[in-house]
Design a protein around this motif. Structure first.
Motif, PDB file in Angstrom:
ATOM      1  N   UNK A   1       0.842  -1.172   0.000  1.00  0.00           N
ATOM      2  CA  UNK A   1       0.000   0.000   0.000  1.00  0.00           C
ATOM      3  C   UNK A   1       0.896   1.247   0.000  1.00  0.00           C
ATOM      4  N   UNK A   2       0.781   2.130  -0.998  1.00  0.00           N
ATOM      5  CA  UNK A   2       1.628   3.316  -1.053  1.00  0.00           C
ATOM      6  C   UNK A   2       1.282   4.303   0.057  1.00  0.00           C
ATOM      7  N   UNK A   3       2.313   4.983   0.554  1.00  0.00           N
ATOM      8  CA  UNK A   3       2.110   5.972   1.604  1.00  0.00           C
ATOM      9  C   UNK A   3       1.404   7.198   1.032  1.00  0.00           C
ATOM     10  N   UNK A   4       0.606   7.828   1.853  1.00  0.00           N
ATOM     11  CA  UNK A   4      -0.063   9.062   1.455  1.00  0.00           C
ATOM     12  C   UNK A   4       0.966  10.181   1.385  1.00  0.00           C
ATOM     13  N   UNK A   5       1.004  10.908   0.267  1.00  0.00           N
ATOM     14  CA  UNK A   5       1.962  12.013   0.180  1.00  0.00           C
ATOM     15  C   UNK A   5       1.719  13.040   1.281  1.00  0.00           C
ATOM     16  N   UNK A   6       2.782  13.536   1.828  1.00  0.00           N
ATOM     17  CA  UNK A   6       2.738  14.514   2.914  1.00  0.00           C
ATOM     18  C   UNK A   6       3.454  15.782   2.500  1.00  0.00           C
ATOM     19  N   UNK A   7       3.118  16.869   3.160  1.00  0.00           N
ATOM     20  CA  UNK A   7       3.850  18.122   3.003  1.00  0.00           C
ATOM     21  C   UNK A   7       4.862  18.158   4.152  1.00  0.00           C
ATOM     22  N   UNK A   8       6.148  18.247   3.799  1.00  0.00           N
ATOM     23  CA  UNK A   8       7.210  18.182   4.807  1.00  0.00           C
ATOM     24  C   UNK A   8       8.044  19.450   4.741  1.00  0.00           C
ATOM     25  N   UNK A   9       8.258  20.060   5.896  1.00  0.00           N
ATOM     26  CA  UNK A   9       9.082  21.262   5.999  1.00  0.00           C
ATOM     27  C   UNK A   9      10.422  20.895   6.620  1.00  0.00           C
ATOM     28  N   UNK A  10      11.509  21.247   5.940  1.00  0.00           N
ATOM     29  CA  UNK A  10      12.866  21.092   6.455  1.00  0.00           C
ATOM     30  C   UNK A  10      13.395  22.487   6.746  1.00  0.00           C
ATOM     31  N   UNK A  11      14.060  22.658   7.859  1.00  0.00           N
ATOM     32  CA  UNK A  11      14.645  23.943   8.218  1.00  0.00           C
ATOM     33  C   UNK A  11      16.155  23.806   8.168  1.00  0.00           C
ATOM     34  N   UNK A  12      16.786  24.691   7.402  1.00  0.00           N
ATOM     35  CA  UNK A  12      18.245  24.677   7.286  1.00  0.00           C
ATOM     36  C   UNK A  12      18.810  25.954   7.896  1.00  0.00           C
ATOM     37  N   UNK A  13      19.750  25.801   8.792  1.00  0.00           N
ATOM     38  CA  UNK A  13      20.366  26.968   9.434  1.00  0.00           C
ATOM     39  C   UNK A  13      21.217  27.757   8.454  1.00  0.00           C
ATOM     40  N   UNK A  14      21.549  27.130   7.337  1.00  0.00           N
ATOM     41  CA  UNK A  14      22.484  27.740   6.399  1.00  0.00           C
ATOM     42  C   UNK A  14      22.240  27.176   5.005  1.00  0.00           C
ATOM     43  N   UNK A  15      22.623  27.961   4.007  1.00  0.00           N
ATOM     44  CA  UNK A  15      22.607  27.463   2.633  1.00  0.00           C
ATOM     45  C   UNK A  15      24.022  27.509   2.078  1.00  0.00           C
ATOM     46  N   UNK A  16      24.997  27.460   2.979  1.00  0.00           N
ATOM     47  CA  UNK A  16      26.393  27.448   2.541  1.00  0.00           C
ATOM     48  C   UNK A  16      26.818  26.011   2.262  1.00  0.00           C
ATOM     49  N   UNK A  17      27.909  25.856   1.567  1.00  0.00           N
ATOM     50  CA  UNK A  17      28.392  24.520   1.197  1.00  0.00           C
ATOM     51  C   UNK A  17      29.137  23.889   2.376  1.00  0.00           C
ATOM     52  N   UNK A  18      28.360  23.477   3.379  1.00  0.00           N
ATOM     53  CA  UNK A  18      28.952  22.786   4.525  1.00  0.00           C
ATOM     54  C   UNK A  18      28.308  21.411   4.661  1.00  0.00           C
ATOM     55  N   UNK A  19      28.774  20.648   5.599  1.00  0.00           N
ATOM     56  CA  UNK A  19      28.324  19.267   5.740  1.00  0.00           C
ATOM     57  C   UNK A  19      26.827  19.101   5.911  1.00  0.00           C
ATOM     58  N   UNK A  20      26.235  19.819   6.863  1.00  0.00           N
ATOM     59  CA  UNK A  20      24.812  19.646   7.145  1.00  0.00           C
ATOM     60  C   UNK A  20      23.942  20.076   5.962  1.00  0.00           C
ATOM     61  N   UNK A  21      24.262  21.199   5.363  1.00  0.00           N
ATOM     62  CA  UNK A  21      23.465  21.693   4.241  1.00  0.00           C
ATOM     63  C   UNK A  21      23.600  20.795   3.018  1.00  0.00           C
ATOM     64  N   UNK A  22      24.802  20.309   2.758  1.00  0.00           N
ATOM     65  CA  UNK A  22      25.009  19.381   1.635  1.00  0.00           C
ATOM     66  C   UNK A  22      24.262  18.069   1.869  1.00  0.00           C
ATOM     67  N   UNK A  23      24.298  17.594   3.098  1.00  0.00           N
ATOM     68  CA  UNK A  23      23.565  16.373   3.434  1.00  0.00           C
ATOM     69  C   UNK A  23      22.069  16.570   3.209  1.00  0.00           C
ATOM     70  N   UNK A  24      21.548  17.734   3.591  1.00  0.00           N
ATOM     71  CA  UNK A  24      20.133  18.009   3.386  1.00  0.00           C
ATOM     72  C   UNK A  24      19.779  18.014   1.898  1.00  0.00           C
TER      73      UNK A  24
END
Length: 90
Positions: A1-24
């Motif tokens: 049974x396919x999952x119901x599509x959801x609206x998901x919000x991700x919050x990024x502290x930065x949009x610089x080319x660092x580890x966390x932002x690249x992973x996101x």
């Protein structure tokens, strides 16, 4: 049974080319490719990854780096949430 599509919000502290932002960015690409979820990113600041976020998700930048954080009014955050129809306060 396919999952119901959801609206998901991700919050990024930065949009610089660092580890966390690249992973996101990589995680968003995977989710977009493997699901039907509606993805949103709220960036707390501008940076070189904003365009990468925009390619895979509805992307909103909370502040302008030329304006100090203390000048950010709560109504700005409310306006962003209203624009993506969550109606929640940050």
């Amino acid at each position: 049974m396919p999952a119901t599509p959801r609206r998901i919000l991700f919050v990024s502290h930065s949009a610089s080319r660092n580890g966390a932002s690249l992973l996101l960015v990589h995680m968003l690409r995977w989710i977009k490719h493997h699901t039907d979820h509606e993805l949103h990113v709220l960036c707390l600041d501008r940076g070189p990854l904003v365009d990468d976020f925009r390619k895979v998700a509805h992307t909103h930048v909370l502040r302008n780096p030329a304006r100090p954080l203390r000048g950010l009014l709560p109504s700005r955050a409310d306006a962003i949430c209203a624009a993506i129809e969550w109606g929640v306060s940050l």
